[in-house]
Design a protein around this motif. Structure first.
Motif, PDB file in Angstrom:
ATOM      1  N   GLU E  85       7.501   2.590   0.559  1.00 27.77           N
ATOM      2  CA  GLU E  85       6.168   2.001   0.659  1.00 27.77           C
ATOM      3  C   GLU E  85       5.825   1.181  -0.593  1.00 27.77           C
ATOM      4  O   GLU E  85       5.217   0.096  -0.492  1.00 27.77           O
ATOM      5  CB  GLU E  85       5.094   3.047   0.957  1.00 27.77           C
ATOM      6  N   ALA E  86       6.247   1.667  -1.755  1.00 29.38           N
ATOM      7  CA  ALA E  86       5.972   0.927  -2.994  1.00 29.38           C
ATOM      8  C   ALA E  86       6.783  -0.371  -3.034  1.00 29.38           C
ATOM      9  O   ALA E  86       6.287  -1.420  -3.473  1.00 29.38           O
ATOM     10  CB  ALA E  86       6.295   1.796  -4.206  1.00 29.38           C
ATOM     11  N   LEU E  87       8.029  -0.325  -2.561  1.00 30.06           N
ATOM     12  CA  LEU E  87       8.847  -1.541  -2.522  1.00 30.06           C
ATOM     13  C   LEU E  87       8.296  -2.550  -1.515  1.00 30.06           C
ATOM     14  O   LEU E  87       8.424  -3.758  -1.707  1.00 30.06           O
ATOM     15  CB  LEU E  87      10.297  -1.200  -2.174  1.00 30.06           C
ATOM     16  N   ALA E  88       7.683  -2.045  -0.449  1.00 32.96           N
ATOM     17  CA  ALA E  88       7.071  -2.965   0.520  1.00 32.96           C
ATOM     18  C   ALA E  88       6.002  -3.805  -0.178  1.00 32.96           C
ATOM     19  O   ALA E  88       5.884  -5.007   0.070  1.00 32.96           O
ATOM     20  CB  ALA E  88       6.471  -2.179   1.691  1.00 32.96           C
ATOM     21  N   ARG E  89       5.243  -3.166  -1.098  1.00 33.71           N
ATOM     22  CA  ARG E  89       4.230  -3.932  -1.832  1.00 33.71           C
ATOM     23  C   ARG E  89       4.864  -4.902  -2.813  1.00 33.71           C
ATOM     24  O   ARG E  89       4.395  -6.034  -2.972  1.00 33.71           O
ATOM     25  CB  ARG E  89       3.255  -3.008  -2.565  1.00 33.71           C
TER      26      ARG E  89
ATOM     27  N   SER F   3       1.514   1.997   5.050  1.00 35.71           N
ATOM     28  CA  SER F   3       1.792   2.939   6.136  1.00 35.71           C
ATOM     29  C   SER F   3       3.233   3.416   6.055  1.00 35.71           C
ATOM     30  O   SER F   3       4.103   2.706   5.541  1.00 35.71           O
ATOM     31  CB  SER F   3       1.528   2.317   7.502  1.00 35.71           C
ATOM     32  N   VAL F   4       3.455   4.622   6.544  1.00 35.63           N
ATOM     33  CA  VAL F   4       4.803   5.183   6.666  1.00 35.63           C
ATOM     34  C   VAL F   4       4.954   5.698   8.095  1.00 35.63           C
ATOM     35  O   VAL F   4       4.035   6.318   8.628  1.00 35.63           O
ATOM     36  CB  VAL F   4       5.007   6.338   5.666  1.00 35.63           C
ATOM     37  N   THR F   5       6.104   5.406   8.696  1.00 33.02           N
ATOM     38  CA  THR F   5       6.356   5.823  10.079  1.00 33.02           C
ATOM     39  C   THR F   5       7.622   6.656  10.166  1.00 33.02           C
ATOM     40  O   THR F   5       8.635   6.306   9.552  1.00 33.02           O
ATOM     41  CB  THR F   5       6.516   4.583  10.993  1.00 33.02           C
ATOM     42  N   VAL F   6       7.544   7.750  10.928  1.00 38.54           N
ATOM     43  CA  VAL F   6       8.743   8.539  11.231  1.00 38.54           C
ATOM     44  C   VAL F   6       8.925   8.587  12.745  1.00 38.54           C
ATOM     45  O   VAL F   6       7.953   8.555  13.493  1.00 38.54           O
ATOM     46  CB  VAL F   6       8.677   9.975  10.662  1.00 38.54           C
ATOM     47  N   ARG F   7      10.190   8.637  13.172  1.00 40.12           N
ATOM     48  CA  ARG F   7      10.528   8.619  14.601  1.00 40.12           C
ATOM     49  C   ARG F   7      11.238   9.905  15.009  1.00 40.12           C
ATOM     50  O   ARG F   7      12.105  10.389  14.283  1.00 40.12           O
ATOM     51  CB  ARG F   7      11.418   7.412  14.886  1.00 40.12           C
ATOM     52  N   ASP F   8      10.861  10.437  16.167  1.00 37.30           N
ATOM     53  CA  ASP F   8      11.538  11.592  16.754  1.00 37.30           C
ATOM     54  C   ASP F   8      11.443  11.435  18.277  1.00 37.30           C
ATOM     55  O   ASP F   8      11.067  10.368  18.761  1.00 37.30           O
ATOM     56  CB  ASP F   8      10.864  12.886  16.264  1.00 37.30           C
ATOM     57  N   ARG F  39      -1.371   6.055   7.724  1.00 39.45           N
ATOM     58  CA  ARG F  39      -1.929   4.942   6.950  1.00 39.45           C
ATOM     59  C   ARG F  39      -2.736   5.441   5.763  1.00 39.45           C
ATOM     60  O   ARG F  39      -3.454   6.443   5.859  1.00 39.45           O
ATOM     61  CB  ARG F  39      -2.837   4.104   7.855  1.00 39.45           C
ATOM     62  N   ARG F  40      -2.669   4.684   4.690  1.00 43.01           N
ATOM     63  CA  ARG F  40      -3.366   5.092   3.468  1.00 43.01           C
ATOM     64  C   ARG F  40      -3.617   3.845   2.609  1.00 43.01           C
ATOM     65  O   ARG F  40      -2.718   3.021   2.434  1.00 43.01           O
ATOM     66  CB  ARG F  40      -2.473   6.081   2.730  1.00 43.01           C
ATOM     67  N   ALA F  41      -4.815   3.745   2.073  1.00 42.49           N
ATOM     68  CA  ALA F  41      -5.178   2.535   1.325  1.00 42.49           C
ATOM     69  C   ALA F  41      -4.434   2.434  -0.004  1.00 42.49           C
ATOM     70  O   ALA F  41      -4.064   1.338  -0.433  1.00 42.49           O
ATOM     71  CB  ALA F  41      -6.691   2.494   1.097  1.00 42.49           C
ATOM     72  N   THR F  42      -4.233   3.565  -0.677  1.00 45.20           N
ATOM     73  CA  THR F  42      -3.537   3.543  -1.959  1.00 45.20           C
ATOM     74  C   THR F  42      -2.498   4.668  -1.992  1.00 45.20           C
ATOM     75  O   THR F  42      -2.662   5.684  -1.325  1.00 45.20           O
ATOM     76  CB  THR F  42      -4.520   3.760  -3.127  1.00 45.20           C
ATOM     77  N   LEU F  43      -1.470   4.474  -2.792  1.00 49.74           N
ATOM     78  CA  LEU F  43      -0.417   5.481  -2.881  1.00 49.74           C
ATOM     79  C   LEU F  43      -0.847   6.630  -3.794  1.00 49.74           C
ATOM     80  O   LEU F  43      -1.696   6.452  -4.667  1.00 49.74           O
ATOM     81  CB  LEU F  43       0.864   4.829  -3.411  1.00 49.74           C
ATOM     82  N   ASP F  44      -0.240   7.795  -3.621  1.00 49.58           N
ATOM     83  CA  ASP F  44      -0.577   8.928  -4.487  1.00 49.58           C
ATOM     84  C   ASP F  44       0.207   8.829  -5.804  1.00 49.58           C
ATOM     85  O   ASP F  44       0.890   7.822  -6.063  1.00 49.58           O
ATOM     86  CB  ASP F  44      -0.328  10.258  -3.762  1.00 49.58           C
ATOM     87  N   ALA F  45       0.111   9.859  -6.641  1.00 52.21           N
ATOM     88  CA  ALA F  45       0.731   9.824  -7.966  1.00 52.21           C
ATOM     89  C   ALA F  45       2.258   9.713  -7.904  1.00 52.21           C
ATOM     90  O   ALA F  45       2.892   9.206  -8.837  1.00 52.21           O
ATOM     91  CB  ALA F  45       0.339  11.076  -8.754  1.00 52.21           C
ATOM     92  N   ASP F  46       2.863  10.170  -6.797  1.00 50.05           N
ATOM     93  CA  ASP F  46       4.307  10.053  -6.618  1.00 50.05           C
ATOM     94  C   ASP F  46       4.717   8.688  -6.047  1.00 50.05           C
ATOM     95  O   ASP F  46       5.907   8.410  -5.886  1.00 50.05           O
ATOM     96  CB  ASP F  46       4.825  11.159  -5.681  1.00 50.05           C
ATOM     97  N   GLY F  47       3.728   7.873  -5.698  1.00 47.89           N
ATOM     98  CA  GLY F  47       4.039   6.557  -5.145  1.00 47.89           C
ATOM     99  C   GLY F  47       4.306   6.592  -3.654  1.00 47.89           C
ATOM    100  O   GLY F  47       5.012   5.734  -3.125  1.00 47.89           O
ATOM    101  N   ILE F  48       3.714   7.563  -2.961  1.00 48.01           N
ATOM    102  CA  ILE F  48       3.957   7.680  -1.522  1.00 48.01           C
ATOM    103  C   ILE F  48       2.658   7.779  -0.719  1.00 48.01           C
ATOM    104  O   ILE F  48       1.596   8.115  -1.258  1.00 48.01           O
ATOM    105  CB  ILE F  48       4.842   8.907  -1.186  1.00 48.01           C
TER     106      ILE F  48
END
Lengths: 127, 127, 127, 127, 127, 127
Positions: E85-89, F3-8, F39-48
């Motif tokens: 996600e960070a690389l996407a930015r 945004s991050v997406t996972v598939r199953d 979806r999330r407007a900003t990343l957390d401290a780990d960058g995710i």
């Protein structure tokens, strides 16, 4: 047996001759997403079937001679119906020629042309 | 060798018999995205392996006899476990039958059933 | 917000006017794999956004008026460059028209035309 | 002939030795989406080629010994260039070993490593 | 609203800092298949959102500055975890910069990085 | 916005009530390939956006309560037609519940169920 495949595409116009083709007898066109597969029984000293960058360049070169054209106007294709399966052979044979001496190290070649998400055709030949 | 592939799908319910299947012993279901590949050594006078529209119609016809059904209730499938690989053979054999005389011009048939984005099965036979 | 998407395709010939298009100024063609997405805030009494079979039929109908044709010869498209993004709007607008009264229950429509495995364009509109 | 395929993936770092690799001589990495295909002439008593859950577990196990690693540091791979085609053989051979006695019922194994949407490599072997 | 998307890819090595990343704290790598989507409310005089060839070249240029590298060694990325996600930015922001004045005609940009067939991340921004 | 997406995926049996469904009123089934987007407007401290492994586990957990079942027999679904779009909401709402406090950091959730290669449905909600 090892194989390496590279994918590229071309955009062409054409029409097909014969009642079996129905509306495809009219001038229309297609995107062909093209997969070229190179087969080889053993890897070379670098551990590869073929230099993948070189393979991609050769495929790009072969497709650029067909792409952005009306295939009905191409003298070399005048004798044939440019169906997906027939074009797969044209691409495979031209690719085999473009390989030059490198073809001697390879065992075979498969070219697949995807004409949509629900139809594709292949031609497989020895080298 | 040339080949032409058409893709379609069917939606079925079924259950599988045998401890090896774990939770799939319960009644559940699947979408099978089905690829039917027709192989032929040389093209016909029109430059094709098979009339792709006709091939798509035959596949549609074979799948419509299985789709939107609970395969556990189908008399013709009662003796077998309707695993993905076994169903691939059912579809291939029915397709071979549906081809009729046209099968004589073809060399082989491959049917692949995709049960998800991470699993699929094929059955390949001569014609 | 809910949405339902159906996929189909069309095969067309065309050329593009303008230096920016480079070799695509020549007569060529494309397969457009077309996704039509119907949006709706709440489901109807049957629990659906739209009858998916009806949606697929409408899309098929709109695409059949464009497919297997040279778009350069279509009177209704004569004023425009038939780029992928412009065709996405043509398909979306015709689909909106074909929906008739059913459009009143829907909130929006997105049409995406995939011209290859590496390029696609969309047009999104309200209903 | 029947076949069953399962798909998984691994994320690795590596570099390649040899001028032919150009910028890939630098330390970089890849996601390999890995397809393992198990071939068998006839189905077993349960109607399957192989227990698909077991096959997926074996593939997961083989890939977990390579994934999230810098392959340049792996002692077992020190003698080789970890090209996509060479890694396909490593995965296939390890998978064949992991199958144990179950390999006796199978006729062959194909492992395909997709390194991107435009390039992949395979290794096919008997069992 | 119109949009045009082009797809390319890059191959990188990196490691992630933080217990949440488990085995991905080790040096490993990934193929990122990258989709860049350009949004625009109305088409320009040529009937396009953006010159698709130019867009593809810009994306290629941005990715070539990251690809075939160990991102842990890149000074500009030293302060951050190079998550998907960070690389996407990073890609989106560099692409916005590379667009130069052309960005004024566009309304937004979305960059999606696919790290495997089962996981991807996006960053969406205005222009 | 990130945004991050996972598939199953899940395999289910069901039938649909209402004439609009035609043959799908019979007991049949489907594979749903499920994409969950956070979806999330900003990343957390780990960058995710979210721990992708945790997100995949939550999705797996929600799908395992539906998969390998006949949805017609599920008490919690008795009042509804289990259409693709309605099931997308069920999965999204259960996923939102399973997120617990982690949902507070997120802005939205989109769940897409692919029922075949030519049809899929989504449900989007805030968190």
């Amino acid at each position: 047996m090892f194989s390496v495949t590279v994918r590229d595409h071309m955009l062409i116009a054409h029409s097909l001759r014969g009642e079996v083709f129905g509306p495809a007898q009219r001038l229309h066109g297609a995107t062909y997403v093209v997969d070229a597969t190179f087969r080889r029984a053993t890897l070379d000293a670098d551990g590869i079937v073929v230099d993948i960058g070189h393979a991609a360049d050769l495929l790009r070169s072969v497709l650029s001679e067909l792409g952005y054209r009306n295939l009905d106007d191409e003298a070399e294709l005048a004798e044939m119906n440019t169906t997906t399966e027939a074009l797969a052979r044209v691409v495979a044979d031209r690719l085999a020629g473009a390989l030059g001496d490198a073809a001697q190290d390879l065992d075979g070649l498969v070219v697949t042309l995807h004409e949509s998400h629900v139809a594709w055709a292949s031609y497989e030949r020895q080298l």
